[in-house]
Design a protein around this motif. Sequence first.
Motif, PDB file in Angstrom:
ATOM      1  N   CYS A  24      48.952 -20.251  40.183  1.00 50.93           N
ATOM      2  CA  CYS A  24      49.980 -20.473  39.161  1.00 50.93           C
ATOM      3  C   CYS A  24      51.372 -20.634  39.754  1.00 50.93           C
ATOM      4  O   CYS A  24      52.136 -21.496  39.337  1.00 50.93           O
ATOM      5  N   ARG A  25      51.697 -19.819  40.740  1.00 49.96           N
ATOM      6  CA  ARG A  25      53.065 -19.789  41.279  1.00 49.96           C
ATOM      7  C   ARG A  25      53.205 -20.495  42.617  1.00 49.96           C
ATOM      8  O   ARG A  25      54.188 -20.291  43.318  1.00 49.96           O
ATOM      9  N   SER A  26      52.225 -21.281  42.995  1.00 54.50           N
ATOM     10  CA  SER A  26      52.280 -22.032  44.248  1.00 54.50           C
ATOM     11  C   SER A  26      52.452 -21.092  45.447  1.00 54.50           C
ATOM     12  O   SER A  26      53.357 -21.256  46.267  1.00 54.50           O
ATOM     13  N   GLU A  27      51.532 -20.137  45.564  1.00 53.76           N
ATOM     14  CA  GLU A  27      51.612 -19.156  46.646  1.00 53.76           C
ATOM     15  C   GLU A  27      50.880 -19.587  47.906  1.00 53.76           C
ATOM     16  O   GLU A  27      51.114 -19.039  48.982  1.00 53.76           O
ATOM     17  N   LEU A  28      49.948 -20.542  47.784  1.00 52.72           N
ATOM     18  CA  LEU A  28      49.214 -20.989  48.957  1.00 52.72           C
ATOM     19  C   LEU A  28      50.083 -21.884  49.826  1.00 52.72           C
ATOM     20  O   LEU A  28      51.007 -22.547  49.339  1.00 52.72           O
ATOM     21  N   THR A  29      49.769 -21.940  51.100  1.00 48.59           N
ATOM     22  CA  THR A  29      50.579 -22.721  52.041  1.00 48.59           C
ATOM     23  C   THR A  29      50.070 -24.143  52.217  1.00 48.59           C
ATOM     24  O   THR A  29      50.812 -25.007  52.701  1.00 48.59           O
ATOM     25  N   GLY A  30      48.811 -24.389  51.873  1.00 46.41           N
ATOM     26  CA  GLY A  30      48.203 -25.683  52.145  1.00 46.41           C
ATOM     27  C   GLY A  30      47.448 -25.699  53.458  1.00 46.41           C
ATOM     28  O   GLY A  30      46.784 -26.688  53.794  1.00 46.41           O
ATOM     29  N   GLN A  31      47.537 -24.606  54.218  1.00 46.44           N
ATOM     30  CA  GLN A  31      46.834 -24.511  55.500  1.00 46.44           C
ATOM     31  C   GLN A  31      45.513 -23.766  55.377  1.00 46.44           C
ATOM     32  O   GLN A  31      44.788 -23.622  56.372  1.00 46.44           O
ATOM     33  N   GLU A  32      45.197 -23.278  54.190  1.00 49.85           N
ATOM     34  CA  GLU A  32      43.969 -22.521  53.990  1.00 49.85           C
ATOM     35  C   GLU A  32      42.737 -23.388  54.287  1.00 49.85           C
ATOM     36  O   GLU A  32      42.763 -24.605  54.123  1.00 49.85           O
ATOM     37  N   GLY A  33      41.656 -22.726  54.687  1.00 46.90           N
ATOM     38  CA  GLY A  33      40.484 -23.424  55.188  1.00 46.90           C
ATOM     39  C   GLY A  33      39.873 -24.424  54.230  1.00 46.90           C
ATOM     40  O   GLY A  33      39.456 -25.509  54.643  1.00 46.90           O
ATOM     41  N   LEU A  34      39.808 -24.096  52.937  1.00 49.82           N
ATOM     42  CA  LEU A  34      39.094 -24.995  52.018  1.00 49.82           C
ATOM     43  C   LEU A  34      39.810 -26.332  51.838  1.00 49.82           C
ATOM     44  O   LEU A  34      39.189 -27.309  51.391  1.00 49.82           O
ATOM     45  N   PHE A  35      41.082 -26.413  52.208  1.00 47.68           N
ATOM     46  CA  PHE A  35      41.801 -27.689  52.125  1.00 47.68           C
ATOM     47  C   PHE A  35      41.449 -28.627  53.276  1.00 47.68           C
ATOM     48  O   PHE A  35      41.730 -29.828  53.205  1.00 47.68           O
ATOM     49  N   HIS A  36      40.832 -28.082  54.324  1.00 47.77           N
ATOM     50  CA  HIS A  36      40.649 -28.879  55.547  1.00 47.77           C
ATOM     51  C   HIS A  36      39.237 -28.815  56.106  1.00 47.77           C
ATOM     52  O   HIS A  36      39.002 -29.269  57.228  1.00 47.77           O
ATOM     53  N   ASP A  37      38.273 -28.273  55.352  1.00 48.98           N
ATOM     54  CA  ASP A  37      36.931 -28.102  55.907  1.00 48.98           C
ATOM     55  C   ASP A  37      36.013 -29.298  55.664  1.00 48.98           C
ATOM     56  O   ASP A  37      34.842 -29.282  56.056  1.00 48.98           O
ATOM     57  N   GLY A  38      36.531 -30.342  55.020  1.00 50.52           N
ATOM     58  CA  GLY A  38      35.716 -31.528  54.781  1.00 50.52           C
ATOM     59  C   GLY A  38      34.639 -31.336  53.733  1.00 50.52           C
ATOM     60  O   GLY A  38      33.729 -32.150  53.636  1.00 50.52           O
ATOM     61  N   GLY A  39      34.754 -30.279  52.939  1.00 50.90           N
ATOM     62  CA  GLY A  39      33.755 -29.996  51.918  1.00 50.90           C
ATOM     63  C   GLY A  39      34.030 -30.721  50.623  1.00 50.90           C
ATOM     64  O   GLY A  39      34.672 -31.786  50.584  1.00 50.90           O
ATOM     65  N   ASP A  55      53.561 -25.166  35.284  1.00 51.58           N
ATOM     66  CA  ASP A  55      54.471 -26.312  35.252  1.00 51.58           C
ATOM     67  C   ASP A  55      55.811 -26.017  35.916  1.00 51.58           C
ATOM     68  O   ASP A  55      56.609 -26.932  36.142  1.00 51.58           O
ATOM     69  N   ASP A  56      56.073 -24.749  36.249  1.00 48.22           N
ATOM     70  CA  ASP A  56      57.322 -24.381  36.921  1.00 48.22           C
ATOM     71  C   ASP A  56      57.093 -24.021  38.388  1.00 48.22           C
ATOM     72  O   ASP A  56      57.967 -23.440  39.029  1.00 48.22           O
ATOM     73  N   ALA A  57      55.919 -24.343  38.937  1.00 48.29           N
ATOM     74  CA  ALA A  57      55.636 -24.049  40.338  1.00 48.29           C
ATOM     75  C   ALA A  57      56.587 -24.825  41.231  1.00 48.29           C
ATOM     76  O   ALA A  57      56.964 -25.963  40.929  1.00 48.29           O
ATOM     77  N   ARG A  58      56.930 -24.235  42.348  1.00 45.42           N
ATOM     78  CA  ARG A  58      57.974 -24.820  43.189  1.00 45.42           C
ATOM     79  C   ARG A  58      57.469 -25.903  44.137  1.00 45.42           C
ATOM     80  O   ARG A  58      58.253 -26.669  44.687  1.00 45.42           O
ATOM     81  N   ASN A  59      56.158 -25.976  44.352  1.00 46.51           N
ATOM     82  CA  ASN A  59      55.644 -26.887  45.371  1.00 46.51           C
ATOM     83  C   ASN A  59      54.325 -27.499  44.910  1.00 46.51           C
ATOM     84  O   ASN A  59      53.462 -26.801  44.406  1.00 46.51           O
TER      85      ASN A  59
END
Length: 277
Positions: free
Chosen positions: A119-134, A143-147
């Motif tokens: 909800c608050r855009s706390e993830l960095t984008g470097q977490e594994g599930l974003f890059h594991d090819g799954g 709607d007010d998230a910063r990123n």
Amino acid sequence: MRNLNVTDRLWTRLLSIREGKDALRRREACPAFSLYGPIASARDRFVLAQVGQSLDGRVATPSGDARDISGPDGLVHLHRCRALVDAVIVGVGTVRNDNPRLSVRKVKGPNPTRVVIDCRSELTGQEGLFHDGGAPVILIQGDDARNSDYPADVIRLKRGPRGLDPHDVLDCLAERGLKRVLVEGGAKTIARFIDANLVDHLHVAIAPLIIGSGPCGISLTPIGELCHAHRPAADIYALGSDVLFDCLLKAGASSMTWKSKEVRVPDDAEAAIHANF
């Protein structure tokens, strides 16, 4: 208690039912079809919530270690559930603490779309599930998230005083053809869907393990008396290493009066319950 034995033939049949190439028959009453049939055969919106916990209701140690709570058969069951749904939902805390892949590895079947509520855009984008090819990842933010710069499909939803509305989450997934949904964690995320009366079945897999302290599997709004607690109809299955309670929540929802009897929670406690949703 029913003994669950899912043979390769039965599992192939369930996957065929999932794809609409086969159908359940009334006379079929084996435990595999009783447990997994409602998921596989669902064509409209169907929500399953799954919790794997210890005998004393814990899902992790106080430090957050949750990797070895479910036994091997409990994990296979979870992966079967993933294979039968279109999407699996987790909250931001689950991603940060467990770094899950949310894939189907222990059974044959398709990997579900992975949905993360941040909800608050706390993830960095470097977490594994974003890059594991799954499987594809959908990130749901307020709607007010910063990123919104993530390697994922980012959906912005209106955030009210109690956070995101679970109905809105399911609606936006349905628009993408994702109607069968598994809500896998964490405790607050599961609670939001149960509180909103959106969960059809709740699976609670209990492992013969006593942790003694740590977070619980479901964190519902407090009640004052046990007579106002959920008392769903449930079937019990022996998985092998774990025992599974398949709880039917929707059928008894109309007769539950617990919401009108709930204890008034201080504003700061209410905010804490819904902080990340």
